[in-house]
Scaffold this active site. Structure first.
Site, PDB file in Angstrom:
ATOM      1  N   ILE A 130      -2.739  21.222   7.586  1.00  0.00           N
ATOM      2  CA  ILE A 130      -3.299  21.595   6.282  1.00  0.00           C
ATOM      3  C   ILE A 130      -4.278  20.539   5.783  1.00  0.00           C
ATOM      4  CG2 ILE A 130      -1.343  23.001   5.591  1.00  0.00           C
ATOM      5  CD1 ILE A 130      -0.288  20.640   3.976  1.00  0.00           C
ATOM      6  N   GLY A 150      -4.173  10.059  10.397  1.00  0.00           N
ATOM      7  CA  GLY A 150      -3.241  11.106  10.790  1.00  0.00           C
ATOM      8  C   GLY A 150      -3.590  12.428  10.159  1.00  0.00           C
ATOM      9  N   ASP A 165      -6.369   3.369  -2.306  1.00  0.00           N
ATOM     10  CA  ASP A 165      -7.193   4.388  -1.657  1.00  0.00           C
ATOM     11  C   ASP A 165      -7.467   5.551  -2.602  1.00  0.00           C
ATOM     12  OD1 ASP A 165      -8.694   5.445   0.343  1.00  0.00           O
ATOM     13  OD2 ASP A 165      -7.036   6.028   1.630  1.00  0.00           O
TER      14      ASP A 165
END
Length: 498
Positions: A167, A173, A319
């Site tokens: 998704i 990753g 982030d």
């Protein structure tokens, strides 16, 4: 493309350097372009191969640019504009495709480029924005193989239901939906095979990049800065550290009115697999279509999360990019991805407080200069006046300087980027003399990332009162209805503990 030069130089790093070198070249031929690797070959791309792929992007862009210039020669103004747009779009897509397949730190730079500077053409930003959560994924077989190696069984055996198609996919990753045997919907983040080697290769290039920047900015001590980046980015590879960070945030914000951090499921988590509850909400682009009031509430929650975590937890999730949020009405935001988290000492937090007190509360230029010199932002004895230093650094405090409603605009965000990288501007000499201490490397993502997002949201509020509520050295009263709800939540927590 000229409008993209400043940001590309700062954020697209090696890929842009490859393109720029070709444009400056007078050679009639270009090196041959390597064939793109298959999706599963990230493990085979060492430093030399990754550099070669970037050079290939530069060579292709260079050849396209030569053809583009030839086509423009006899075109009218309208046709030239169309050709320019097509060239910009094609080049951005090529860079995005290359960085997306390469993963690692270089893909992170591409993500940053998509939202840092509002001066980028919209079609260029849109192409790079695909890297935020829609990068090219690895094959379902590779994801399943990682699950088997890490958790000891095939995902179809471990989970009641497993979606082999991700998704979301990003720099380290990709995320799959699944349902546990207990019937719980979860998000399973699976690390790309070989990304550790890819990241190590990228970090070698980052060291070379900052060594070159040190020549342009003599005050920059690039050694400690690079080591800080290396440490933080290496930590991202260990999902056990990310799980520990996420658990700490989730515990603190449990039951919060607007901040949600998904729970970690330890049973399904290892060094290279991280499983959390599946969160709900809309992505960044859809949130931007909401009315301004809803966007302001979302911005308030993000602001509270960033600075509240910094001053109350002494932790900063470093982030802040659009792919790491899910939004629901009423300012409710789910925060994702806790791989790049900086833990601050009490002394480092005190440095931030000293700067704010000198600049914002006391308006004391001489003291602000002394603080900057003490913590290593500036060397002592530079020829700049106190007023020049305050004029430069004051920009970063501008919207909390005064008590009043203020909108953070795209122009403010772009000016912030320029004050870091455009040494040819009016603040060039101070920029060249300034330094970034290791403790402030990750925190600059507020200036370079968070405010860029707020600019795109056109986030509006009384930021001074909101800040005073959050700053522990002021501890002001609730500044908004959200603040009142948070105060009630905090009182309930403290009562439960007592």
């Amino acid at each position: 493309m000229k409008r993209a030069t400043l940001l590309a130089t700062a954020a697209a790093a090696v890929a842009t350097i490859a393109v720029a070198r070709w444009w400056r070249s007078t050679r009639a031929t270009a090196p041959s372009e390597p064939a793109p690797p298959p999706r599963h070959a990230v493990r085979h791309l060492g430093r030399g191969a990754r550099n070669a792929r970037l050079v290939g992007v530069g060579a292709r862009a260079g050849r396209d640019y030569a053809l583009h210039r030839a086509r423009r020669v006899f075109a009218d103004a309208a046709t030239r504009e169309r050709l320019d747009t097509e060239f910009e779009m094609r080049t951005a897509e090529q860079v995005a495709d290359a960085l997306g397949h390469m993963k690692g730190a270089l893909m992170k730079l591409g993500q940053m480029a998509s939202y840092l500077d509002q001066g980028l053409p919209e079609h260029v930003r849109a192409a790079l924005a695909e890297l935020q959560h829609n990068a090219p994924p690895m094959s379902p077989e590779l994801a399943a193989d990682t699950i088997r190696r890490e958790l000891g069984a095939d995902p179809t055996e471990l989970f009641l239901d497993w979606d082999p198609h991700p998704i979301a996919s990003a720099s380290i990753g990709q995320v799959h939906r699944a349902i546990t045997r207990e019937g719980r919907a979860v998000a399973v983040k699976v690390q790309y095979p070989g990304v550790e080697e890819a990241l190590a290769a990228d970090l070698d290039n980052v060291g070379l990049l900052f060594a070159g920047m040190a020549q342009l900015f003599p005050g920059l001590e690039h050694g400690p800065l690079v080591e800080e980046l290396r440490s933080r980015l290496r930590e991202e590879l260990d999902y056990r550290l990310e799980a520990a960070n996420q658990r700490a945030f989730a515990r603190y914000y449990d039951g919060h009115p607007t901040i949600h951090v998904p729970e970690v499921l330890d049973r399904y988590s290892t060094r290279r697999v991280l499983t959390t509850e599946l969160a709900e909400g809309v992505r960044w682009d859809e949130m931007l279509t909401w009315d301004q009031g809803e966007r302001d509430l979302a911005a308030e929650t993000i602001y509270r999360f960033a600075f509240g975590s910094l001053y109350r937890l002494h932790m900063f999730n470093g982030d802040p990019h659009p792919g790491n949020y899910l939004f629901r009405p009423g300012g409710r935001v789910t925060f994702l991805d806790f791989g790049l988290v900086k833990h601050f000492s009490a002394e480092e937090i005190q440095q931030f407080e000293d700067m704010i007190v000198a600049m914002v509360i006391d308006h004391d230029p001489a003291e602000f200069r002394r603080v900057c010199e003490r913590i290593g932002l500036l060397k002592a004895g530079t020829a700049f006046t106190d007023e020049q230093i305050v004029d430069y650094f004051g920009h970063f405090y501008e919207f909390v300087m005064h008590d009043g409603v203020c909108t953070i605009t795209p122009e403010y965000a772009s000016e912030t980027v320029r004050r870091f990288f455009d040494k040819s501007g009016p603040y060039g000499e101070i920029m060249k003399a300034a330094n970034v201490p290791p403790s402030m490397v990750i925190i600059q993502r507020i200036n370079l990332g968070l405010y860029a997002l707020f600019g795109e949201m056109r986030a509006t509020g009384n930021w001074r009162r909101l800040a005073e509520e959050i700053w522990p050295f002021v501890a002001g009263p609730p500044a908004t209805p959200m603040g009142e709800a948070i105060e009630a939540w905090r009182a309930r927590r403290e009562g439960a503990v007592a």
